[in-house]
Design a protein around this motif. Structure first.
Motif, PDB file in Angstrom:
ATOM      1  N   ILE A 143       0.829  -1.208   0.000  1.00  0.00           N
ATOM      2  CA  ILE A 143       0.000   0.000   0.000  1.00  0.00           C
ATOM      3  C   ILE A 143       0.863   1.258   0.000  1.00  0.00           C
ATOM      4  O   ILE A 143       0.566   2.239  -0.699  1.00  0.00           O
ATOM      5  N   THR A 144       1.924   1.245   0.782  1.00  0.00           N
ATOM      6  CA  THR A 144       2.758   2.443   0.933  1.00  0.00           C
ATOM      7  C   THR A 144       3.861   2.531  -0.115  1.00  0.00           C
ATOM      8  O   THR A 144       4.589   3.526  -0.160  1.00  0.00           O
ATOM      9  N   ASP A 145       4.022   1.498  -0.926  1.00  0.00           N
ATOM     10  CA  ASP A 145       4.905   1.525  -2.096  1.00  0.00           C
ATOM     11  C   ASP A 145       6.327   1.992  -1.758  1.00  0.00           C
ATOM     12  O   ASP A 145       6.919   2.802  -2.459  1.00  0.00           O
ATOM     13  N   GLY A 146       6.862   1.473  -0.648  1.00  0.00           N
ATOM     14  CA  GLY A 146       8.241   1.769  -0.292  1.00  0.00           C
ATOM     15  C   GLY A 146       8.476   3.150   0.294  1.00  0.00           C
ATOM     16  O   GLY A 146       9.622   3.526   0.565  1.00  0.00           O
ATOM     17  N   LYS A 147       7.400   3.908   0.526  1.00  0.00           N
ATOM     18  CA  LYS A 147       7.559   5.277   1.027  1.00  0.00           C
ATOM     19  C   LYS A 147       7.627   5.346   2.546  1.00  0.00           C
ATOM     20  O   LYS A 147       7.860   6.427   3.108  1.00  0.00           O
ATOM     21  N   LEU A 148       7.410   4.223   3.235  1.00  0.00           N
ATOM     22  CA  LEU A 148       7.393   4.204   4.693  1.00  0.00           C
ATOM     23  C   LEU A 148       8.365   3.146   5.203  1.00  0.00           C
ATOM     24  O   LEU A 148       8.148   1.949   5.011  1.00  0.00           O
ATOM     25  N   ALA A 149       9.447   3.582   5.840  1.00  0.00           N
ATOM     26  CA  ALA A 149      10.346   2.633   6.492  1.00  0.00           C
ATOM     27  C   ALA A 149       9.665   2.131   7.761  1.00  0.00           C
ATOM     28  O   ALA A 149       8.924   2.881   8.417  1.00  0.00           O
ATOM     29  N   MET A 150       9.922   0.856   8.120  1.00  0.00           N
ATOM     30  CA  MET A 150       9.241   0.269   9.271  1.00  0.00           C
ATOM     31  C   MET A 150      10.213  -0.516  10.149  1.00  0.00           C
ATOM     32  O   MET A 150      11.159  -1.132   9.644  1.00  0.00           O
ATOM     33  N   ILE A 151       9.936  -0.483  11.448  1.00  0.00           N
ATOM     34  CA  ILE A 151      10.750  -1.185  12.438  1.00  0.00           C
ATOM     35  C   ILE A 151       9.828  -2.076  13.253  1.00  0.00           C
ATOM     36  O   ILE A 151       8.867  -1.587  13.860  1.00  0.00           O
ATOM     37  N   GLY A 152      10.105  -3.374  13.281  1.00  0.00           N
ATOM     38  CA  GLY A 152       9.289  -4.283  14.092  1.00  0.00           C
ATOM     39  C   GLY A 152       9.142  -5.630  13.425  1.00  0.00           C
ATOM     40  O   GLY A 152      10.073  -6.166  12.849  1.00  0.00           O
TER      41      GLY A 152
END
Length: 329
Positions: free
Chosen positions: A250-259
């Protein structure tokens, strides 16, 4: 690569030496307001924070929490909130320790991080009590919008002051918008009341030249696209109860995530070493292919020492092995 270079490679979608928790590469600048409000004696006694909320830190508890009653709640009538709220000043805080710590951080090796809890939603229920706040969001949207405006203005002024005094690389903003099952507010209500102000906060962080990392160890899947629209750079605390692969799409690589590693699942007694290692490998294999992902336990650690040692060992080994076997073109 050193720690900073490695986590920034992941952040930019480039090839890292290994995949691991971004938080291992940060050093925290102490927040004078947080020290004043939340570093309480663990004695179960009542203490008032700068906004007037009563908090207690029970013996054996992981941290302090609000202790709100009908008698001590700050805002007793949402229609008269302006008469009851006293916004704390940020002019008389002592920044000596914060400046000293910030000046000693090697910015070539580590990311300087400023932990900033008490976001819009969290502060609102600290002022009203959780149940009353949730009802007021539904029944008194105009009054809640006006109250949130004041809180947001305070937060933006404080962010500018933080940048002026210590210039962090990252603002680690904290606001849990849900539980492990769902959002606290219907998406429509969240978008109407929280989102516009949160975008202003994000803009302020970026105008000050800092990365916006948002902590929320809860379900945020229904508003995943909104996180990108707001301008959140990194979502820290991504629990496995979210469909993380779907969110990456959905975010197409625009949101880095930790977890992504299910901490409660492996932080239990009588679990085998292999089960802990299996969960770490599952998270790496499932989420790292989507890019810009830092596998970690959303709250950072297992509280059981043996479990935590196994978790860290497997993340160190397998995070490096995965990076070597799956190079980014």
């Amino acid at each position: 690569m050193n720690l900073k270079e490695n986590v920034m490679a992941v952040y930019h979608g480039e090839q890292p030496d290994y995949y691991g928790d971004l938080m291992a590469a940060v050093e925290f600048i102490p927040d004078p307001l947080f020290i004043q409000d939340a570093l309480l004696p663990q004695d179960g006694q009542e203490y008032m924070d700068s906004w007037g909320t009563i908090r207690i830190f029970l013996p054996g508890a992981p941290g302090p929490h609000p202790h709100i009653t009908r008698d001590n709640v700050v805002i007793k009538d949402i229609e008269k909130w302006e008469e009851q709220l006293v916004v704390p000043s940020i002019e008389d805080l002592d920044w000596t320790l914060a400046r000293e710590v910030a000046s000693k951080i090697d910015r070539n090796e580590k990311l300087a991080c400023f932990f900033y809890p008490g976001g819009l939603f969290e502060r609102s229920h600290f002022l009203l009590g959780m149940e009353t706040a949730l009802m007021n969001y539904m029944e008194y949207p105009d009054e809640m919008k006006a109250l949130l405006r004041v809180i947001a203005d305070h937060k933006m002024a404080y962010i500018r002051r933080v940048a002026e005094e210590t210039q962090p690389d990252i603002i680690f903003y904290h606001d849990d918008w849900g539980t492990k099952q769902n959002l606290f507010l219907p998406p429509r209500v969240w978008r109407e009341l929280i989102k516009p102000l949160q975008q202003e906060i994000a803009d302020t962080i970026h105008e000050c030249g800092m990365i916006y990392m948002h902590h929320a160890d809860c379900i945020l899947e229904p508003i995943a696209a909104d996180l990108v629209e707001i301008g959140i750079d990194i979502w820290q605390g991504v629990i496995a109860q979210n469909d993380i692969v779907k969110i990456q799409e959905i975010t197409d690589g625009k949101l880095a995530m930790i977890g992504g590693i299910d901490g409660p699942k492996i932080d239990v007694e009588n679990i085998t070493e292999e089960k802990i290692r299996e969960e770490v490998r599952r998270a790496v294999d499932t989420y790292c292919p989507g890019g810009r992902f830092y596998p970690s336990i959303p709250n950072g650690i297992c509280f059981r020492e043996w479990n935590n040692d196994i978790f860290l060992d497997e993340l160190s080994k397998y995070g490096r092995e995965y990076a070597e076997k799956h190079p980014i073109a």
